[in-house]
Design a protein around this motif. Sequence first.
Motif, PDB file in Angstrom:
ATOM      1  N   ARG A  92       0.847  -1.194   0.000  1.00  0.00           N
ATOM      2  CA  ARG A  92       0.000   0.000   0.000  1.00  0.00           C
ATOM      3  C   ARG A  92       0.880   1.241   0.000  1.00  0.00           C
ATOM      4  N   PHE A  93       0.511   2.184  -0.855  1.00  0.00           N
ATOM      5  CA  PHE A  93       1.169   3.479  -0.905  1.00  0.00           C
ATOM      6  C   PHE A  93       0.070   4.528  -0.844  1.00  0.00           C
ATOM      7  N   GLY A  94      -0.085   5.137   0.330  1.00  0.00           N
ATOM      8  CA  GLY A  94      -1.205   6.053   0.543  1.00  0.00           C
ATOM      9  C   GLY A  94      -2.505   5.267   0.496  1.00  0.00           C
ATOM     10  N   ASN A  95      -3.412   5.665  -0.403  1.00  0.00           N
ATOM     11  CA  ASN A  95      -4.691   4.966  -0.551  1.00  0.00           C
ATOM     12  C   ASN A  95      -4.664   3.936  -1.667  1.00  0.00           C
ATOM     13  N   GLU A  96      -3.535   3.753  -2.295  1.00  0.00           N
ATOM     14  CA  GLU A  96      -3.453   2.860  -3.450  1.00  0.00           C
ATOM     15  C   GLU A  96      -2.667   1.594  -3.124  1.00  0.00           C
ATOM     16  N   VAL A  97      -3.177   0.459  -3.621  1.00  0.00           N
ATOM     17  CA  VAL A  97      -2.496  -0.821  -3.451  1.00  0.00           C
ATOM     18  C   VAL A  97      -1.940  -1.231  -4.805  1.00  0.00           C
ATOM     19  N   ILE A  98      -0.678  -1.636  -4.806  1.00  0.00           N
ATOM     20  CA  ILE A  98       0.038  -2.014  -6.035  1.00  0.00           C
ATOM     21  C   ILE A  98       0.472  -3.473  -5.899  1.00  0.00           C
ATOM     22  N   GLY A  99       0.408  -4.219  -6.998  1.00  0.00           N
ATOM     23  CA  GLY A  99       0.848  -5.607  -6.998  1.00  0.00           C
ATOM     24  C   GLY A  99       2.154  -5.774  -7.735  1.00  0.00           C
ATOM     25  N   GLY A 100       2.980  -6.687  -7.243  1.00  0.00           N
ATOM     26  CA  GLY A 100       4.240  -6.995  -7.901  1.00  0.00           C
ATOM     27  C   GLY A 100       4.365  -8.495  -8.098  1.00  0.00           C
ATOM     28  N   CYS A 101       4.793  -8.896  -9.285  1.00  0.00           N
ATOM     29  CA  CYS A 101       4.879 -10.319  -9.596  1.00  0.00           C
ATOM     30  C   CYS A 101       6.241 -10.904  -9.222  1.00  0.00           C
ATOM     31  N   ILE A 102       7.290 -10.176  -9.397  1.00  0.00           N
ATOM     32  CA  ILE A 102       8.622 -10.692  -9.096  1.00  0.00           C
ATOM     33  C   ILE A 102       8.986 -10.434  -7.634  1.00  0.00           C
ATOM     34  N   HIS A 103       8.588  -9.299  -7.118  1.00  0.00           N
ATOM     35  CA  HIS A 103       8.881  -8.938  -5.727  1.00  0.00           C
ATOM     36  C   HIS A 103       7.791  -8.006  -5.208  1.00  0.00           C
ATOM     37  N   LYS A 104       7.767  -7.795  -3.907  1.00  0.00           N
ATOM     38  CA  LYS A 104       6.811  -6.864  -3.322  1.00  0.00           C
ATOM     39  C   LYS A 104       7.199  -5.449  -3.757  1.00  0.00           C
ATOM     40  N   PRO A 105       6.248  -4.667  -4.285  1.00  0.00           N
ATOM     41  CA  PRO A 105       6.583  -3.316  -4.749  1.00  0.00           C
ATOM     42  C   PRO A 105       7.189  -2.469  -3.628  1.00  0.00           C
ATOM     43  N   GLU A 106       8.217  -1.695  -4.007  1.00  0.00           N
ATOM     44  CA  GLU A 106       8.887  -0.832  -3.031  1.00  0.00           C
ATOM     45  C   GLU A 106       8.450   0.613  -3.147  1.00  0.00           C
ATOM     46  N   ASN A 107       7.790   0.964  -4.253  1.00  0.00           N
ATOM     47  CA  ASN A 107       7.222   2.300  -4.406  1.00  0.00           C
ATOM     48  C   ASN A 107       6.053   2.213  -5.384  1.00  0.00           C
ATOM     49  N   ILE A 108       5.326   3.279  -5.549  1.00  0.00           N
ATOM     50  CA  ILE A 108       4.098   3.255  -6.342  1.00  0.00           C
ATOM     51  C   ILE A 108       4.347   2.957  -7.819  1.00  0.00           C
ATOM     52  N   ASP A 109       5.540   3.247  -8.306  1.00  0.00           N
ATOM     53  CA  ASP A 109       5.860   2.986  -9.712  1.00  0.00           C
ATOM     54  C   ASP A 109       6.518   1.623  -9.928  1.00  0.00           C
ATOM     55  N   ASP A 110       6.610   0.818  -8.871  1.00  0.00           N
ATOM     56  CA  ASP A 110       7.367  -0.433  -8.902  1.00  0.00           C
ATOM     57  C   ASP A 110       6.476  -1.660  -9.112  1.00  0.00           C
ATOM     58  N   GLY A 111       5.240  -1.468  -9.532  1.00  0.00           N
ATOM     59  CA  GLY A 111       4.372  -2.620  -9.691  1.00  0.00           C
ATOM     60  C   GLY A 111       3.254  -2.358 -10.672  1.00  0.00           C
ATOM     61  N   CYS A 112       2.191  -3.144 -10.540  1.00  0.00           N
ATOM     62  CA  CYS A 112       1.041  -3.075 -11.443  1.00  0.00           C
ATOM     63  C   CYS A 112      -0.202  -2.664 -10.668  1.00  0.00           C
TER      64      CYS A 112
END
Length: 128
Positions: A92-112
């Motif tokens: 979670r980054f603020g109110n947004e949840v991001i998914g990562g396939c290779i690793h857990k996202p480290e910032n909002i631009d690091d995932g899907c």
Amino acid sequence: MAHAQYETRTRTVEETVVVLTLTEDEAKELRDVVREDGSTRAMARIYRALMKPEAPEPEPEPSADTFEHDGVTYDLNAKYRDTDGDVWRFARFGNEVIGGCIHKPENIDDGCSLAFVMDYGPLTKVTA
């Protein structure tokens, strides 16, 4: 060679219940009717329930470590497998949840986006 392991599975059970909303006067009249016809166990249980109505339990606050999507609650600390077999992690980054396939996202631009990830659903929690 045989192999056994424990798994945790989440099941959704749908149950139909009847909820009756009454005014105090209506409840009093119904209590009188049920008391007069207390001939069955069900009627006795209904009478006891009418004698001691309970306040609804408050809904628990959602954990900061979970998010909900389309009525399903996901754990941000868990891994989930999609229909293609890929494993996703969420952050979670603020109110947004991001998914990562290779690793857990480290910032909002690091995932899907969730919309992208959920296109590969339903997701199944990885327990082992």
